[in-house]
Design a protein around this motif. Structure first.
Motif, short mmCIF file in Angstrom:
data_model
loop_
_atom_site.label_atom_id
_atom_site.label_comp_id
_atom_site.label_asym_id
_atom_site.label_seq_id
_atom_site.Cartn_x
_atom_site.Cartn_y
_atom_site.Cartn_z
N THR B 399 0.96 -1.25 -0.16
CA THR B 399 0.07 0.01 -0.13
C THR B 399 0.74 1.25 -0.01
OG1 THR B 399 -1.69 -1.20 1.32
CG2 THR B 399 -1.78 1.26 1.17
N ILE B 400 2.11 1.43 0.87
CA ILE B 400 2.83 2.66 0.67
C ILE B 400 3.37 2.60 -0.64
CG2 ILE B 400 5.03 3.32 1.79
CD1 ILE B 400 4.22 1.75 4.38
N VAL B 403 0.56 4.07 -2.71
CA VAL B 403 0.41 5.63 -2.60
C VAL B 403 1.46 6.51 -2.84
CG1 VAL B 403 -1.54 5.31 -0.99
CG2 VAL B 403 0.63 5.52 -0.15
N SER B 404 2.89 5.95 -2.88
CA SER B 404 3.89 6.63 -3.21
C SER B 404 3.96 6.85 -4.75
CB SER B 404 5.02 6.08 -2.91
OG SER B 404 5.08 5.66 -1.29
N ARG B 409 0.24 8.02 -9.56
CA ARG B 409 -0.60 9.02 -8.57
C ARG B 409 -1.91 8.68 -8.42
NH1 ARG B 409 0.66 14.05 -6.19
NH2 ARG B 409 3.02 13.40 -6.89
#
Lengths: 390, 426, 505
Positions: B399-400, B403-404, B409
């Motif tokens: 997930t990180i 979203v990074s 984006r």
């Protein structure tokens, strides 16, 4: 602006009323779930009396466990009756630090849900230096604290860096990193490095005596130098936010990042710096907890400090001084909650309910005003996070 | 704004995302190839078991030497990446190639990690599906709430409330179907607080969701200690729902027993996902939901009552998550356990973000997370070179990474989390 | 259909936005409501359309009192509106936007868009609108987006059409087209309420004119009235449309921009190969319709744009890749396009806002330590010098009026030692008094020898202030012309039509 009661009353009125409402709601829950109360529902008078007795007993135990207990006084002096308050402060110290971490982030427009993970890394750092090295007393403490701050500042700063570089929302990243940190701790405690010799369960070696935080009021009371560290950090943060150019920039980015950027303030730098400092503060909390109370790293090193920190910062309105008082209040609820559970079989979980309700009421001032039919309460809030796109 | 021109030969954002995805595939494929060659490993066999039940055609098992398997699959994975690249160059969809890549890469990993072991393959899939059920319910709840403009961090609380209510009522009444009815209502109750405070009092929604989770954890924990433990036989001794076999379908080889021999909750989930997928983009309900989540003032200006639409959808979201919560108790173990949702609500949140607020994307993400979790527990039993803690980190780290912006984006609905007040904004 | 308003009153806190407004819009007329920014025109129309509730007063449609509690009621009563900020969902298609709120469905609540698409094509054809029902709104140019709003009103059978500042985003040519369409609609029986502050348009299109000032109706006029008459009615005192300005005295080149290109994050080119110079003691105005790359160009000069190539030099110093902070320090004052979004921090005190970009410099800070006493002392001086009307410098900036906010921004930016002033739409949304103040101040800056680069979309302002005019169209500066260029020529240039004008740069 005709009636502008004293500023202190203005600031305290809303939290106090919210606290009252939350206690009331908690009391109702305690009474209604009491197996001795519910069967009396047939006769209203007995029912009400029993309900009051049930909730009253629980709250009395809560008070005795958090502030002052006359039963303890009989053994010694008047002072020893305050043993519970010492326990409250023992819990409050790391809670203040973790709360400051969340509060600082709020002021810079960031919602740091990651205090839990940062706390864990602080505990890891302090523990490792605490048991691995042999150093003179004061120096050892300083060294351990420094290590804790450094490790957790990197962990927190990572979030800021990700946000600054890629726009990854800090709420999501910190939620996820909390789990990563928790699993990392689980793994770490099983490694050679952190396994206590002769033990198979996940428990790190004990911290050397030289790295313990000294007790402040003698051997019997557990309140330790961690409290002074926490108060010092609160003062530092107050100064940083209100009297320094760094704090000016932090607040500017928090209030209006676009305008701050237009005025030449580097938003990526502020985001990274704030998250690093926030991480450091929470990590300092982890160090205080490990060096002052636990004396060894366990899988439960962070308890629920990092999560309680959020409610603490919210109750304290993201203000360093407010955060200190909020942490002492919640520390008291925690300490008293254990006594309440032991003495009256009222589960400590009620403390969570009260905490949540306080914050809920605080964040909806309109509701509290409505309930108490009030008009003149100051309700401005500096606590605002932003939607996913913000 | 005038028409903005596009540079010749430049790529649009989704195209660049796809290109980055393909590059990642190559990178991972090569990495697998190298890692599995370099890291020494005995050349033992891996055995995959397939039979579960009485399907029409039953594969029994398949054995392959660890080295051959991991290398072979890694090579196929690289070929799949190449295929994806060619498709991309030809401006065609790369979905199939990506799926092939994911599968072969995963098989390559499995051959390497489970060397000398027996892997019950169908069991692996089945377990993965089961673990992803609450995630899917939670993610659907999140989608409905957030698409209408209210951030839902309270999924965890909604799941937990549903689990508690269904477990307790089923135990008190000895009727499991009552649990199925009360669970959505419990979720709605949490949503009612979320909607009231977020919409009526314009409380910050992230804070609100967080606090509601604490509240639900507190209340259920309190009642658990106070009633469910001391009076377990009346309050907490429920049973689980029986699986229902769908005639014919359950006999489909491999997938049949996994998909079509489940409890009613799972079938409800299939229906829900289908309804939401179609409804979100092609129904009046979905159109209005997206409108108030993207540009509430515009919705208001054509006569839509924004806050009413939001309120209703947030309640609906609560009902869905609450129903998902029932899976924990009457769907899986029968009894309620303190904090038994254990952060699944947050993984559901992750799944919905990972899936870019689209129902099918979220389902895919939830399946991946559920599967990774199950793989971890299977491997930790059979023994594996990777510590189980690191396997458990997978959904969170994924997930990180998502979203990074590593895979582009992620864009939330424009007005997600922004309270709407008539006549205040443009 | 006729529309009558009786005694409409609406206040926001202490501000009375509408004060007992009476108004009659007759059947089949174009009724202009004229008033300067902040006069209360938009508030009034939002009340008519149901987006705001009036404190008192009533609305009559065809002589019958009608309760309008929301836009739904307004639409049902035959009132349609084209908003200043378009009320379209960017990610929806044209057809989806148009059915929203009035959806027809097939079985199981599935949307039926086919009928709507047919309607859109029909109306589009009838008025020569050229709108594709399947296009996604955010991909359409603003002119077309506006047509989508008009089509929507027509499809819902609006008998009274309210147009709120519809020309603000249009080129002069597009404006002419719109005015023609308005007359066309009127001739087919639609009553039109036309809200504007532009005198030329009123004179050209309106049948009747009602003038609003400070929330009150101050008079009516006929379109034959002169611009001066209308202007003095609007402002409340006789005004001259001219600005006092002596001839320029250009010195050395201060700002030099060469071959500048700007892209956005998705790779689209927003500014194309732009080159120009600004000299000390002159005002160069970049004119153009909103959204032709001016915002990005202005921001790129102070380093606020990310994907920029080309060179920007300030007094010989290359600042192309400097940080915002370094650019500001090297001698540029920047007045951003939006006071609220970029110029000020609303929750900060006025004193703090006055040091936003100098807070870490002496005398305000020693090292990392701020000095609140000095900040306050300096703030008192600034607000006096720039005539900012306020109660206390410790009040939040958000408590100020638009004009005073802009004065705070100017006070901050112009009090630094700068060589160049870059001002982006500095008078947008200001009342006439504040506009005068800003204009005088800008001319004073020029006369003191600073270079001024001004971005403006208002033709009147461009002509009043410019020593040279650079016209921007689709990211390019298509011509740099002297200030005596005619309005017609400027209009054509702003629409991208390039007659044979020699570049005078």
């Amino acid at each position: 602006m005709a009636h502008r009661g004293s500023a202190v009353v203005q600031k305290v009125a809303l939290p106090a009323l919210a606290f009252l409402l939350a206690l009331l709601s908690g009391g109702i829950l305690i009474a209604l779930s009491d197996p001795l109360v519910l069967p009396l529902i047939g006769s209203p008078w007995k029912f009400v009396k029993a309900a009051f007795r049930s909730a009253g007993k629980a709250y009395l135990a809560l008070f005795q466990g958090s502030f002052f207990d006359t039963n303890l006084m009989t053994h010694g002096s008047f002072i020893s009756g305050f043993y519970p308050f010492s326990e409250t402060l023992v819990i409050a110290a790391p809670l203040i630090l973790a709360g400051l971490s969340v509060a600082l982030a709020f002021r810079a427009g960031l919602f740091n849900i990651g205090a839990q993970g940062q706390f864990i890394f602080g505990a890891i750092g302090a523990s490792y230096i605490g048991f691995k090295f042999e150093l003179p007393p004061v120096l050892h403490v300083l060294f351990a604290i420094l290590g804790a701050i450094l490790l957790s500042a990197i962990w927190g700063g990572l979030v800021g860096l990700l946000k600054a570089r890629t726009g990854a929302h800090e709420v999501i990243v910190t939620i996820m990193l909390n789990y990563v940190a928790a699993y990392f701790l689980l793994w770490l405690l099983k490694t050679e490095l952190f396994l206590r010799p002769g033990r198979l369960d996940p428990l790190a070696p004990p911290i050397n005596q030289s790295a313990h935080l000294p007790h402040l009021l003698g051997k019997d009371l557990r309140v330790n130098a961690g409290l002074l560290i926490a108060l010092g950090a609160a003062f530092f943060l107050w100064w940083l936010l209100n009297r320094s150019t760094w704090g000016f920039r932090f607040r500017a980015v928090g209030a209006n990042a676009a305008a701050a950027r237009t005025a030449g303030i580097s938003v990526p730098f502020v985001t990274t710096a704030v998250m690093a400092i926030a991480g450091g503060l929470a990590g300092l909390g982890g160090a205080v907890q490990t060096l002052g109370t636990q004396y060894a790293l366990t899988t439960d090193a962070a308890g629920s400090f990092g999560f309680d920190a959020i409610t603490v910062a919210l109750l304290g309105r993201a203000n360093p001084i407010g955060t200190v008082f909020a942490a002492i209040l919640f520390g008291g609820l925690r300490a008293g909650g254990s006594t309440m559970q032991a003495n009256t079989q009222t589960p400590i979980d009620i403390v969570l309910v009260i905490q949540a309700l306080i914050v809920l009421f605080i964040s909806a001032p309109a509701l509290v005003k409505y309930i108490f039919r009030l008009r003149d309460i100051k309700t401005g809030s500096s606590v605002v996070s932003k939607g996913w796109n913000g | 704004m005038s028409e903005r021109e596009r540079e010749v030969g430049s790529l649009s954002a989704p195209e660049r995302r796809r290109r980055r995805g393909i590059a990642t595939m190559f990178f991972l494929g090569l990495g697998a190839l190298l890692a599995f060659v370099i890291i020494p490993k005995q050349n033992e066999t891996v055995t995959f078991g397939f039979v579960m039940d009485k399907e029409w055609v039953a594969f029994h098992e398949w054995s392959v030497s660890s080295k051959t398997g991991s290398l072979g699959f890694a090579i196929v994975a690289l070929l799949a990446a190449l295929l994806a690249y060619l498709q991309f160059r030809a401006r065609k969809t790369i979905r199939l190639a990506s799926a092939l890549f994911s599968f072969t890469f995963f098989m390559s990993f499995l051959c390497w990690a489970a060397s000398g072991k027996f892997i019950p393959f169908t069991g692996l899939l089945q377990g993965g599906l089961l673990l992803s059920i609450p995630l899917i319910f939670g993610a659907m709840a999140g989608i409905i709430s957030e698409r209408s403009g209210v951030i839902n961090i309270a999924i965890e609380g909604q799941l937990l409330a549903g689990a508690f209510a269904s477990g307790v009522l089923a135990s008190l009444t000895h009727r499991n179907w009552l649990g199925l009815i009360i669970a959505p209502l419990a979720g709605v109750l949490v949503s009612l607080l979320l909607a009231t405070f977020a919409i009526r009092f314009a409380v910050d929604q992230v804070i609100l969701g967080f606090v509601l989770n604490v509240l639900v954890i507190g209340i259920t924990g309190f009642l658990y200690q106070r009633l469910l433990i001391p009076y377990q036989s009346t309050w907490n001794s429920g049973s689980t729902l029986n699986p229902i076999r769908i005639p014919i379908l359950w006999k489909i080889p491999l997938l049949g027993p996994i998909l079509f021999n489940q409890s009613i909750i799972v079938y409800l989930m299939y229906a829900l996902v289908a309804l939401i997928t179609v409804g979100l983009f092609r129904s009046k309900w979905g159109l209005r939901m997206r409108a108030v989540g993207e540009h509430p003032t515009a919705a208001e200006s054509v006569g839509i009552n924004v806050n009413k639409v939001r309120f209703r959808n947030v309640l609906l979201a609560g009902a869905i998550a609450g129903l998902g919560g029932a899976y924990f108790t009457i769907g899986a173990v029968g009894t309620f356990g303190k904090q038994m949702t254990a952060g699944q609500g947050f993984i559901a949140l992750a799944a919905l973000i990972f899936g870019r607020w689209s129902p099918l994307g979220a389902v895919a993400a939830a399946l991946i997370f559920g599967f990774a979790n199950n793989l971890q527990s299977v491997l930790s039993i059979t023994g594996t070179p990777i510590p189980s803690e690191f396997m458990l980190m997978v959904p969170y780290i994924a997930t990180i990474i998502a979203v990074s912006g590593f895979v582009g984006r992620v864009r939330a609905p424009a007005a997600d989390g922004v309270p709407y007040k008539r006549g205040e904004s443009h | 259909m006729s529309l009558e308003l009786r005694g409409i009153t609406k206040s926001f806190g202490a501000l009375v936005a509408n004060d007992g407004i009476d108004l009659v819009v007759g059947d089949g007329e174009i009724h202009a409501i004229l008033g300067e920014n902040g006069a209360g025109k938009s508030t009034l129309m939002n009340i008519v359309y149901g987006l705001l509730d009036p404190d008192s007063g009533s609305i009559l449609v065809d002589g019958k009192e009608t309760i309008i509690n929301g836009p739904g009621d307004a639409l049902a009563a035959g009132i349609g509106m084209v908003h200043q900020h378009f009320m379209l969902i960017p990610v929806f298609s044209v057809a989806e936007n148009i059915v929203l709120g009035h959806e027809k469905t097939k079985r199981f609540g599935i949307l039926d868009l086919d009928a709507a698409k047919e309607e859109i094509r029909r109306v589009s054809k009838e008025f020569n609108f050229d709108v594709d029902p399947d296009a996604i709104v955010e991909d359409l140019p603003v002119g077309i987006q506006q047509r989508v709003e008009i089509i929507r009103a027509l499809i819902y059978d609006a008998k009274v059409l309210i147009l709120d500042e519809p020309t603000a985003v249009l080129t002069p040519q597009e404006t002419d087209e719109l005015l023609k369409n308005m007359k066309n609609l009127r001739d087919k029986g639609t009553s039109i309420v036309f809200i504007t502050h532009k005198l030329r348009e009123v004179k050209e299109a309106a049948d009747k004119i009602t003038v609003i000032r400070r929330g009150k109706v101050v008079g009516t006029a006929s379109p034959s009235a002169s611009q001066e008459e209308l202007a003095s009615l609007m402002v409340g005192r006789p005004i001259s449309l001219e600005v006092d300005k002596g001839p320029a005295n250009p010195g050395a080149v201060i700002l030099s921009v060469k071959n500048l290109n700007i892209h956005d994050a998705t790779g689209r080119r927003l500014v194309r190969d732009v080159s120009f110079d600004v000299r000390a003691g002159e005002i160069v105005v970049v004119a153009g319709v909103q959204g032709n790359g001016q915002t990005e160009l202005a921001e790129s000069i102070v380093g606020l744009q990310e994907f920029v190539d080309g060179t920007i030099t300030l007094d010989g110093l290359d600042i192309s890749s400097s940080s915002v902070r370094d650019v500001l320090q090297s001698g540029i004052a920047f007045v951003p396009e939006s006071r609220e979004l970029n110029g000020l921090i609303g929750s900060f005190s006025i004193a703090e806002n006055l040091i936003l970009d100098v807070h870490d410099l002496p005398p305000y800070a020693k090292g990392p330590v701020l000095s609140p006493a000095i900040v306050a002392r300096e703030a008192e001086l600034r607000v006096k010098e720039f005539d900012v009307r306020l109660q206390s410098i410790q009040d939040p900036a958000s408590s100020l009026s638009g004009g005073n906010k802009q004065k705070v921004v100017l006070a901050r930016e112009l009090s630094r030692p700068v060589k160049l002033v870059v001002a982006s739409q500095p008078t947008r949304g200001l009342d006439v008094g504040s506009v005068d103040f800003v204009h005088e101040r800008i001319i004073a800056e020029r006369d003191s020898g600073r270079a001024v680069l001004l971005f403006s979309t208002e033709l009147d302002e461009v002509i009043a202030l410019a020593d040279r005019i650079a016209v921007m169209y689709r990211g390019e500066i298509i011509a740099i012309v002297p200030p005596d260029t005619s309005c017609e020529q400027l209009g054509l240039l702003m629409a991208g039509i390039h007659p044979d004008i020699k570049k005078s740069a």
